[in-house]
Scaffold this motif. Sequence first.
Motif, PDB file in Angstrom:
ATOM      1  N   LEU A 198       9.472  -7.525  -8.382  1.00  0.00           N
ATOM      2  CA  LEU A 198       8.805  -6.264  -8.064  1.00  0.00           C
ATOM      3  C   LEU A 198       7.416  -6.667  -7.574  1.00  0.00           C
ATOM      4  CD1 LEU A 198       8.440  -3.261  -7.947  1.00  0.00           C
ATOM      5  CD2 LEU A 198       8.224  -3.190 -10.418  1.00  0.00           C
ATOM      6  N   PHE A 199       7.177  -6.399  -6.313  1.00  0.00           N
ATOM      7  CA  PHE A 199       5.973  -6.875  -5.625  1.00  0.00           C
ATOM      8  C   PHE A 199       5.169  -5.639  -5.254  1.00  0.00           C
ATOM      9  CE2 PHE A 199       3.692  -8.052  -1.792  1.00  0.00           C
ATOM     10  CZ  PHE A 199       3.509  -9.433  -1.790  1.00  0.00           C
ATOM     11  N   LEU A 200       3.954  -5.528  -5.785  1.00  0.00           N
ATOM     12  CA  LEU A 200       3.136  -4.328  -5.575  1.00  0.00           C
ATOM     13  C   LEU A 200       1.772  -4.778  -5.083  1.00  0.00           C
ATOM     14  CD1 LEU A 200       2.682  -1.239  -6.086  1.00  0.00           C
ATOM     15  CD2 LEU A 200       1.970  -1.863  -8.401  1.00  0.00           C
ATOM     16  N   SER A 201       1.341  -4.242  -3.935  1.00  0.00           N
ATOM     17  CA  SER A 201       0.063  -4.724  -3.425  1.00  0.00           C
ATOM     18  C   SER A 201      -0.685  -3.664  -2.634  1.00  0.00           C
ATOM     19  CB  SER A 201       0.287  -5.995  -2.592  1.00  0.00           C
ATOM     20  OG  SER A 201       0.373  -5.679  -1.233  1.00  0.00           O
ATOM     21  N   CYS A 202      -1.987  -3.910  -2.433  1.00  0.00           N
ATOM     22  CA  CYS A 202      -2.816  -3.000  -1.645  1.00  0.00           C
ATOM     23  C   CYS A 202      -4.106  -3.717  -1.226  1.00  0.00           C
ATOM     24  CB  CYS A 202      -3.172  -1.764  -2.482  1.00  0.00           C
ATOM     25  SG  CYS A 202      -3.704  -0.372  -1.463  1.00  0.00           S
ATOM     26  N   GLY A 203      -4.662  -3.306  -0.090  1.00  0.00           N
ATOM     27  CA  GLY A 203      -5.980  -3.793   0.291  1.00  0.00           C
ATOM     28  C   GLY A 203      -7.029  -3.035  -0.521  1.00  0.00           C
ATOM     29  N   ASP A 204      -8.106  -3.696  -0.901  1.00  0.00           N
ATOM     30  CA  ASP A 204      -9.071  -3.000  -1.770  1.00  0.00           C
ATOM     31  C   ASP A 204      -9.918  -1.963  -1.020  1.00  0.00           C
ATOM     32  OD1 ASP A 204     -10.936  -4.612  -0.480  1.00  0.00           O
ATOM     33  OD2 ASP A 204     -11.926  -5.270  -2.329  1.00  0.00           O
ATOM     34  N   GLN A 205      -9.834  -1.931   0.317  1.00  0.00           N
ATOM     35  CA  GLN A 205     -10.552  -0.915   1.093  1.00  0.00           C
ATOM     36  C   GLN A 205      -9.639   0.249   1.488  1.00  0.00           C
ATOM     37  OE1 GLN A 205     -13.940  -1.222   1.615  1.00  0.00           O
ATOM     38  NE2 GLN A 205     -13.528  -2.885   0.172  1.00  0.00           N
ATOM     39  N   ASP A 206      -8.414   0.240   0.992  1.00  0.00           N
ATOM     40  CA  ASP A 206      -7.429   1.261   1.369  1.00  0.00           C
ATOM     41  C   ASP A 206      -7.692   2.567   0.612  1.00  0.00           C
ATOM     42  OD1 ASP A 206      -4.969   2.756   1.654  1.00  0.00           O
ATOM     43  OD2 ASP A 206      -3.991   0.879   2.217  1.00  0.00           O
ATOM     44  N   GLN A 207      -7.761   3.684   1.383  1.00  0.00           N
ATOM     45  CA  GLN A 207      -8.012   5.008   0.771  1.00  0.00           C
ATOM     46  C   GLN A 207      -6.887   5.405  -0.200  1.00  0.00           C
ATOM     47  OE1 GLN A 207     -10.756   6.902   1.850  1.00  0.00           O
ATOM     48  NE2 GLN A 207     -11.334   5.236   3.201  1.00  0.00           N
ATOM     49  N   LEU A 208      -5.731   4.786  -0.036  1.00  0.00           N
ATOM     50  CA  LEU A 208      -4.579   5.175  -0.866  1.00  0.00           C
ATOM     51  C   LEU A 208      -4.393   4.256  -2.075  1.00  0.00           C
ATOM     52  CD1 LEU A 208      -1.921   5.963   1.930  1.00  0.00           C
ATOM     53  CD2 LEU A 208      -3.515   7.535   0.834  1.00  0.00           C
ATOM     54  N   MET A 209      -5.407   3.439  -2.381  1.00  0.00           N
ATOM     55  CA  MET A 209      -5.223   2.418  -3.419  1.00  0.00           C
ATOM     56  C   MET A 209      -4.850   2.994  -4.790  1.00  0.00           C
ATOM     57  SD  MET A 209      -7.464  -0.954  -4.236  1.00  0.00           S
ATOM     58  CE  MET A 209      -8.200  -0.790  -5.834  1.00  0.00           C
ATOM     59  N   ASN A 210      -5.252   4.248  -5.050  1.00  0.00           N
ATOM     60  CA  ASN A 210      -4.944   4.803  -6.385  1.00  0.00           C
ATOM     61  C   ASN A 210      -3.445   4.920  -6.651  1.00  0.00           C
ATOM     62  OD1 ASN A 210      -5.254   6.836  -4.367  1.00  0.00           O
ATOM     63  ND2 ASN A 210      -5.008   8.388  -5.942  1.00  0.00           N
ATOM     64  N   PHE A 211      -2.627   4.989  -5.582  1.00  0.00           N
ATOM     65  CA  PHE A 211      -1.170   5.064  -5.819  1.00  0.00           C
ATOM     66  C   PHE A 211      -0.631   3.695  -6.257  1.00  0.00           C
ATOM     67  CE2 PHE A 211      -2.356   8.458  -2.973  1.00  0.00           C
ATOM     68  CZ  PHE A 211      -1.925   9.536  -3.732  1.00  0.00           C
ATOM     69  N   THR A 212      -1.312   2.643  -5.846  1.00  0.00           N
ATOM     70  CA  THR A 212      -0.946   1.291  -6.291  1.00  0.00           C
ATOM     71  C   THR A 212      -1.419   1.068  -7.734  1.00  0.00           C
ATOM     72  OG1 THR A 212      -0.966   0.370  -4.072  1.00  0.00           O
ATOM     73  CG2 THR A 212      -1.364  -1.173  -5.866  1.00  0.00           C
ATOM     74  N   THR A 213      -2.677   1.418  -8.017  1.00  0.00           N
ATOM     75  CA  THR A 213      -3.199   1.164  -9.379  1.00  0.00           C
ATOM     76  C   THR A 213      -2.460   2.041 -10.399  1.00  0.00           C
ATOM     77  OG1 THR A 213      -5.014   2.688  -8.930  1.00  0.00           O
ATOM     78  CG2 THR A 213      -5.480   0.374  -8.634  1.00  0.00           C
ATOM     79  N   ARG A 214      -2.146   3.280 -10.006  1.00  0.00           N
ATOM     80  CA  ARG A 214      -1.393   4.172 -10.901  1.00  0.00           C
ATOM     81  C   ARG A 214      -0.028   3.562 -11.257  1.00  0.00           C
ATOM     82  NH1 ARG A 214       0.362   9.748  -8.201  1.00  0.00           N
ATOM     83  NH2 ARG A 214       2.181   8.562  -7.538  1.00  0.00           N
ATOM     84  N   THR A 215       0.621   3.000 -10.238  1.00  0.00           N
ATOM     85  CA  THR A 215       1.946   2.388 -10.461  1.00  0.00           C
ATOM     86  C   THR A 215       1.807   1.135 -11.318  1.00  0.00           C
ATOM     87  OG1 THR A 215       2.610   3.255  -8.302  1.00  0.00           O
ATOM     88  CG2 THR A 215       4.025   1.560  -9.268  1.00  0.00           C
ATOM     89  N   HIS A 216       0.785   0.333 -11.022  1.00  0.00           N
ATOM     90  CA  HIS A 216       0.517  -0.895 -11.798  1.00  0.00           C
ATOM     91  C   HIS A 216       0.315  -0.547 -13.282  1.00  0.00           C
ATOM     92  CE1 HIS A 216      -1.332  -4.721 -12.883  1.00  0.00           C
ATOM     93  NE2 HIS A 216      -2.492  -4.154 -13.119  1.00  0.00           N
TER      94      HIS A 216
ATOM     95  N   SER B  68       0.813  -1.226   0.000  1.00  0.00           N
ATOM     96  CA  SER B  68       0.000   0.000   0.000  1.00  0.00           C
ATOM     97  C   SER B  68       0.847   1.278   0.000  1.00  0.00           C
ATOM     98  CB  SER B  68      -1.016   0.019   1.152  1.00  0.00           C
ATOM     99  OG  SER B  68      -0.411  -0.056   2.412  1.00  0.00           O
ATOM    100  N   PRO B  69       1.625   1.471  -1.073  1.00  0.00           N
ATOM    101  CA  PRO B  69       2.491   2.658  -1.149  1.00  0.00           C
ATOM    102  C   PRO B  69       1.697   3.969  -1.040  1.00  0.00           C
ATOM    103  CG  PRO B  69       2.327   1.567  -3.297  1.00  0.00           C
ATOM    104  CD  PRO B  69       1.730   0.634  -2.286  1.00  0.00           C
TER     105      PRO B  69
END
Length: 280
Positions: A223-241, A198-199
């Motif tokens: 390169l391991f990138l992950s986030c919980g789907d309820q995390d308010q910061l998820m857009n920084f993960t999807t943007r990086t993905h 959850s970067p």
Amino acid sequence: MKSLKITILVLTTLLSNYSYGQESSSIAPEGFDKLSAGQPKGEVKQITYPSITVGKDRVANIYFPPGYSESETYPVLYLLHGIGGDEREWLDQGNPNIIMDNLYASNKAHPMVIVMPNGRAMEDDRAGGNIFEPERVEAFSTFEKDLLEDLIPFIENNYNVYSDREHRAIAGLSMGGGQSLNFGLNNVDTFAWVGAFSPAPNTKEGEDLIPDTEKAREDLHLLFLSCGDQDQLMNFTTRTHDYLNKHNIEHVYRIIPDHHHNFEYWKNELYYFAQLVFED
Ligand code: FER
């Protein structure tokens, strides 16, 4: 004409769904973060290293795996904390030593030393006061210099560890996840293994994040990138993905259902990252 439209639709759907992420969302088994009686334990020690960057001695914690031996050489994972934490955050809330001891008991991780530093590189590096103050946030980026020029050389001069990129990993949660991406992807010659759980908004974008996309594509081992789907910061993960996909950079991509920005989720990710890092 109609069939052409359908062909185009099918092709664009296929292309837009094509991903360089190996997707998964697995949850660790019950007890993965709980002490098991009668099992070999690693050791945690606090160390002090001189920081030229900050101009004072700084503190970090180190986990040595069960059976750590002076006659062997180990790879090193630098494991970073979040904006509200310090060099004790993982130990106090994340049980990384227990998670690792349990993985070793079932032979599921490569023996490694884990260094847990303080990622707020400034004179007063405690997490008190206004943790969002610009000067304190900036200290998370100053830590790149402290890590590369002060801490890593100290660790490599004082412990039985390897000192090449193949044997150095960087991973972290939230602010530490952003640091891991920023520092790791800007220094592929230093780190071959990178993980972000959850970067946070400190995660750089575009060429600032990955100056040499070809090098990242060729030289990163994980390169391991992950986030919980309820995390308010998820857009920084999807943007990086999305950016990684655009540049065909392979990565493990995990979106964990019903998980938030907390240690329940971060522990889960350490459990999975630790099983991939330093593996052939
Ligand atoms: C922000 C929101 C969250 C931010 C940092 C965070 C620098 C970090 C959260 C964490 O580390 O848990 O706007 O800005």
